[in-house]
Design an enzyme around this catalytic site. Structure first.
Site, PDB file in Angstrom:
ATOM      1  N   HIS A 164       0.838  -1.204   0.000  1.00  0.00           N
ATOM      2  CA  HIS A 164       0.000   0.000   0.000  1.00  0.00           C
ATOM      3  C   HIS A 164       0.874   1.255   0.000  1.00  0.00           C
ATOM      4  O   HIS A 164       0.667   2.177  -0.802  1.00  0.00           O
ATOM      5  CB  HIS A 164      -0.914  -0.025   1.224  1.00  0.00           C
ATOM      6  CG  HIS A 164      -1.773   1.190   1.383  1.00  0.00           C
ATOM      7  ND1 HIS A 164      -3.109   1.204   1.044  1.00  0.00           N
ATOM      8  CD2 HIS A 164      -1.501   2.444   1.838  1.00  0.00           C
ATOM      9  CE1 HIS A 164      -3.608   2.409   1.277  1.00  0.00           C
ATOM     10  NE2 HIS A 164      -2.647   3.176   1.766  1.00  0.00           N
ATOM     11  N   GLU A 165       1.875   1.282   0.883  1.00  0.00           N
ATOM     12  CA  GLU A 165       2.737   2.457   0.983  1.00  0.00           C
ATOM     13  C   GLU A 165       3.673   2.571  -0.218  1.00  0.00           C
ATOM     14  O   GLU A 165       3.992   3.675  -0.661  1.00  0.00           O
ATOM     15  CB  GLU A 165       3.550   2.405   2.288  1.00  0.00           C
ATOM     16  CG  GLU A 165       2.714   2.364   3.557  1.00  0.00           C
ATOM     17  CD  GLU A 165       1.769   3.547   3.691  1.00  0.00           C
ATOM     18  OE1 GLU A 165       2.050   4.615   3.110  1.00  0.00           O
ATOM     19  OE2 GLU A 165       0.734   3.402   4.373  1.00  0.00           O
ATOM     20  N   HIS A 168       2.050   4.434  -2.958  1.00  0.00           N
ATOM     21  CA  HIS A 168       2.137   5.876  -2.706  1.00  0.00           C
ATOM     22  C   HIS A 168       3.503   6.406  -3.152  1.00  0.00           C
ATOM     23  O   HIS A 168       3.608   7.389  -3.877  1.00  0.00           O
ATOM     24  CB  HIS A 168       1.974   6.181  -1.219  1.00  0.00           C
ATOM     25  CG  HIS A 168       0.575   6.060  -0.692  1.00  0.00           C
ATOM     26  ND1 HIS A 168      -0.506   6.644  -1.308  1.00  0.00           N
ATOM     27  CD2 HIS A 168       0.098   5.458   0.418  1.00  0.00           C
ATOM     28  CE1 HIS A 168      -1.595   6.389  -0.603  1.00  0.00           C
ATOM     29  NE2 HIS A 168      -1.258   5.670   0.446  1.00  0.00           N
ATOM     30  N   ASP A 175      -4.854   7.550  -1.293  1.00  0.00           N
ATOM     31  CA  ASP A 175      -5.781   6.717  -0.534  1.00  0.00           C
ATOM     32  C   ASP A 175      -7.195   6.793  -1.108  1.00  0.00           C
ATOM     33  O   ASP A 175      -7.633   7.843  -1.588  1.00  0.00           O
ATOM     34  CB  ASP A 175      -5.815   7.158   0.935  1.00  0.00           C
ATOM     35  CG  ASP A 175      -4.526   6.829   1.661  1.00  0.00           C
ATOM     36  OD1 ASP A 175      -3.992   5.726   1.440  1.00  0.00           O
ATOM     37  OD2 ASP A 175      -4.055   7.675   2.439  1.00  0.00           O
TER      38      ASP A 175
END
Length: 943
Positions: A164-165, A168, A175
């Site tokens: 998830h990170e 980014h 998000d």
């Protein structure tokens, strides 16, 4: 194209040719993360020196990234995985046969492991300061997140969180949830939960258990004690950017599963496009293809590296060009300050110099006392050579000889290269520099320095500085002050509070006030430098009125410096200094003030200044950033000013903003940004940022300063509510700043080419509007946005072009063919002003004649975009796309009004019952009167 442009292009081609010839291993040195053959190499994870030693931390990092590699490989359709990872072990941990670092340092890490410094909270997050599709700065994990298995229930497995990170950080997606707007009204006027994809299921939960939706929502707000909990078992496979903790979630939302209506950052920042659309357009995907077969990739290979002794060598130019514009004097002053004050104790330092040949001036000396520092200062060059030739490679060769005498190699060492030379043969030592394992920081003096000097720093991960030939410029000392140990320990690094220089007339004064806030004060130094032989008269007042005079300062008349060290912790408050020019002619007087943290328990306010790119070509602007933090928490409401000095001409000052408009992507994240495009000449530009915070303005800090994985409060499992432990929230805090604070930091340098020498027409359009919002209020739509400028984010635009569409694809792909809104009465305001515009969507949706190709009558939403035009008809890029509900469909009842309708129905029924009762009573009375009248008449007849 000028001769300088041609020369730069030829040098660049030489560098590229050499790079292609190098081995892949050397090519990766200092180059950051690289994708080769579907695998990521060069990922650096760094543990902060303040983190206590714990071997489980290392094993858990390995396990997290290994799990993440396989999860990422499947999520990207067999496209990418993690191959080689380095974990930087802090020097505070006991040595355990770790490999020695080469060019790795904490400041260069892609992932940092550190505490929040005194606050409670373990949210992993990624600092994103650029727009959609742009890389972030770093991923931050706390040690507790990596060590405590109790957090997995709320965040999911660490490997999933890492992916998830990583999305980014690497691909610039955002998000897909929104804690501030957990639900929204869709185009059917139904209340929906903010999520992606919409197929993820769950139920509303009240204080006592499951409850109907209408019991949780009152006037479009969640009732206190209510929340929406998701089912632990799902069929939906997306999305990782929404809730990676669900076991069924194994992919990113794509065009078919993306929820365009959800009010989340992904939709706002990426104009309603899905995360997968953004990812597949990245350079990673443009240069790679899915792996064949069905086998999984090999697990990642981890290397544990640790810095040894800190080793630094000053490599200083002494060619005859250093005699120009007091270059040698300013070098001596800055180098003395660096050796006496900046370099940390126990560091090994050597000195080499060069003109046409290199020379070792001082072998390595370890700094253990003040005498060691003075000894090194005595080895600084005092004269220049007769020849103008400056062989940079010869100087670096001698520098490597110096540092290699300690351990046989230059691994982990630092070269501080200062030169004014135009050495076109610099490419000859590129291979040597790359293979050395040393980091090269370069400081260019004057306008004649070889254009590709900065390549040495770029390829080794070093910093780049430029010092203009201006007598009142303090850029040289600013550059040396910026070069720190690179360990990431903010409690030990020196922080610059003041840096000012002025040309002062004879018998005139330079007077100013510097603020020492209570987060700093240890090891505070006041440094005064001057230009000619006349020692200025110095008077310094501390906050209590105590005076320090010239005779309290330690002076070096040969180098024209005077310094005062404040013992203990400097008194917090305003310190006022006055410098009197006692010389009979104009001279430059300069003041520098530095300090360290006053306590190991309270992190000091720090500033990091940088630019998006090291070089640009006219008319493309440079984006300037300043990251203002107290520990890891953003500082709001600061006054942040950038000073940009060109090679020739006057400096330019520019106010940086944290308003979420123009160059600033996210509002109130502590990163202040601005476009710079006032290019006076070709060549190098020096950047310095001054941050001031008034004591009258409260300092607010956000709980989470970046994009972060969602913490799930609980799930519905087999019909039962299973709550997780409450998330530790660092919340917002308000600190009393009795004196405010002041910080100065060098942002290094950047280069600009292609600037016209003659007057040129306007080539700078208004900047893109990135914060357009649309809200439906009754029968009208209210638009709001931040006004752009005539030129990017400065000045005042001439007009706006607003277009609407009922088709998202139409306005995305064919803005010019969307419906034009009448904005004749809308005049742009000054850049940075909040704009409002109200219109009725009925004017554009009343009939088929208003539907351009591809639009449909069935849509119940409108999509809006805007662009600005300046007086020369230059247009901005099209804004982010905003959306709003178009109208309430027939035969549908808004759920938020259900309670009202029930009440209305009850009241109506009661009214009808009342009317019926009145009729019955009236009829009964009438009948009774008639009966009495009949009885009376009958009685009369009987009589």
């Amino acid at each position: 194209m000028t001769h300088r442009d041609n020369a730069g292009l030829v040098c660049s081609l030489k560098f590229v040719t050499l790079l292609v010839a190098l081995s892949p291993e050397l090519l990766l040195l200092g180059a950051g993360v690289q994708l080769q053959n579907n695998g990521y190499d060069g990922l650096l994870v760094a543990i902060n020196p303040q983190v206590p030693e714990n071997k489980n931390l290392i094993s858990n990092i390995k396990e997290m990234i290994t799990d993440a590699s396989f999860y990422l490989f499947n999520a990207t359709k067999r496209r990418v995985f993690f191959r080689n990872i380095k974990i930087l072990i802090p020097v505070t941990w006991k040595a355990n046969n770790y490999s020695r670092v080469k060019q790795e340092s904490y400041e260069k890490a892609n992932v940092i492991v550190t505490d929040w410094y005194g606050a409670h909270g373990d949210d992993p997050y990624t600092l994103q300061y650029r727009g959609c599709g742009k890389e972030g700065k770093y991923i931050h994990f706390t040690p507790n997140f990596l060590l405590s298995d109790n957090l997995a229930a709320g965040y999911g497995s660490r490997g999933r969180v890492f992916v998830h990170e990583w999305a980014h950080l690497r691909w610039g997606v955002f998000d897909e949830y929104n804690n501030d707007k957990p639900f929204y009204i869709n185009d059917q006027n139904q209340i929906k939960v903010t999520r992606c994809s919409s197929d993820i299921t769950g139920i509303f939960v009240c204080e006592k258990g499951p409850c109907p939706q209408e019991n949780c929502i009152i006037s479009k707000l969640f009732k206190e004690g209510c929340m929406f909990l998701y089912n632990s078992t799902q069929n939906a496979t997306a999305s990782i950017m929404f809730m990676q903790s669900l076991s069924s979630v194994v992919e990113f939302c794509n065009a078919s599963t993306h929820n365009q209506e959800a009010p989340n950052l992904q939709n706002q920042m990426c104009s309603l496009r899905s995360a997968w659309d953004i990812i597949t357009e990245s350079a990673d995907f443009n240069h790679s293809f899915p792996m064949n077969g069905t086998e999984l990739p090999p697990p990642p290979i981890f290397s544990l590296v640790q810095a040894g002794d800190k080793v630094i060598c000053l490599v200083l130019d002494v060619s005859s060009k250093m005699a120009e514009a007091d270059r040698l004097l300013r070098l001596q002053q800055a180098a003395e300050f660096y050796l006496m004050q900046i370099v940390q104790i126990h560091t090994f330092v050597g000195i080499a110099s060069f003109s046409s040949k290199g020379e070792i001036r001082a072998q390595l000396h370890q700094i253990n006392s003040n005498d060691d520092r003075k000894l090194l200062v005595s080895y600084l060059p005092t004269t220049v050579s007769a020849g103008a030739e400056a062989s940079i490679c010869s100087g670096l060769k001698k520098g490597f000889e110096v540092v290699e005498k300690l351990n046989g190699k230059a691994y982990g060492s630092v070269m501080i290269l200062v030169t004014s030379g135009d050495d076109e043969h610099i490419s000859n030592c590129l291979l040597t520099v790359l293979s050395s394992g040393s980091t090269v920081h370069s400081i260019a003096l004057g306008s004649s320095v070889v254009q590709n000097l900065e390549e040495l720093s770029h390829l080794t991960g070093g910093l780049k500085f430029f010092v203009p030939d201006k007598s009142n410029s303090n850029s040289m000392i600013d550059a040396f002050s910026r070069i720190s140990s690179g360990t990431g320990d903010i409690f030990q690094q020196r922080i610059q509070l003041e840096s000012v220089g002025e040309n002062v007339k004879p018998h005139h004064q330079l007077k100013n006030t510097v603020t020492v806030d209570n987060s700093v004060g240890n090891d505070t130094i006041f440094l005064v430098t001057w230009q000619t032989s006349g020692l200025p008269e110095i008077v310094l007042f501390d906050p209590d009125g105590r005076k320090y005079y010239t005779n309290n300062f330690i002076t070096n008349l040969a180098l024209r410096t005077a310094s005062l060290w404040i013992p203990g912790t400097a008194k917090p408050g305003h310190w006022t200094y006055t410098l009197n020019n006692t010389h009979h002619s104009l001279q430059a007087l300069k003041v520098t003030v530095t300090s360290r943290a006053s306590s190991s328990a309270v992190p000091p306010v720090t500033v990091e200044a940088f630019v998006e790119r090291d070089s640009t070509h006219f008319p493309h602007p440079v984006m300037i950033y300043a990251n203002v933090r107290k520990g890891f928490y953003p500082i709001l409401n600061a006054t942040v000013t950038a000073t940009i000095e060109p090679e020739t001409g006057d400096p330019v000052t520019l106010r940086l903003l944290d308003d979420g408009a123009g160059a600033d992507v996210i509002k109130n994240d502590g990163i202040y940004s601005r476009y710079f495009f006032s290019f006076a000449v070709n060549g190098r530009y020096s950047l310095k940022v001054h941050v001031n915070h008034s004591p009258s303005i409260s300092t607010l800090v956000h709980s989470i300063p970046g994009s972060h994985a969602m913490y799930v409060p609980g799930y519905i499992a087999n019909g039962n509510i299973q709550m997780n432990a409450p998330r530790k929230s660092v919340g917002r805090s308000e600190e009393e700043q009795k004196w405010g604070f002041s910080r100065i930091i060098s942002g290094g340098s950047f280069s600009v080419l292609g600037v016209p020498t003659s007057p040129h027409p306007d080539v700078f359009p208004p900047c893109k509007i990135i914060d357009l919002e649309a809200v439906k209020v009754e029968e009208e739509v209210t638009l709001s946005w931040t006004a752009p400028g005539e030129d990017f984010d400065q000045g005042q635009a001439t007009s706006y072009e607003i277009r609407v569409s009922k088709s998202l694809q139409n306005i995305q792909d064919n803005f010019n063919n969307a419906i034009l809104v009448n904005t004749s009465k809308l005049s742009p305001q000054q850049a940075g002003t909040r704009e409002l515009f109200i219109f009725s969507p009925k004017l554009f949706t009343s009939g088929p004649e208003h539907q351009p190709d591809g639009e449909t009558q069935e849509s119940h939403r409108i999509y809006v975009a805007i662009r600005a035009t300046d007086r020369n008809s230059l247009k901005s890029a099209i804004s982010n796309i905003a959306q709003a509900s178009l109208f309430i469909p027939p035969n549908s009842t808004p759920i938020p009004a259900r309670d009202y309708l029930i009440l209305k129905g009850v009241l109506t029924a009661m009214g009808l019952i009342g009317i019926i009762c009145l009729i019955i009573v009236g009829t009964h009375c009438t009948l009774n009167r008639k009966k009495r009248a009949d009885k009376k008449e009958n009685g009369t007849k009987l009589l």
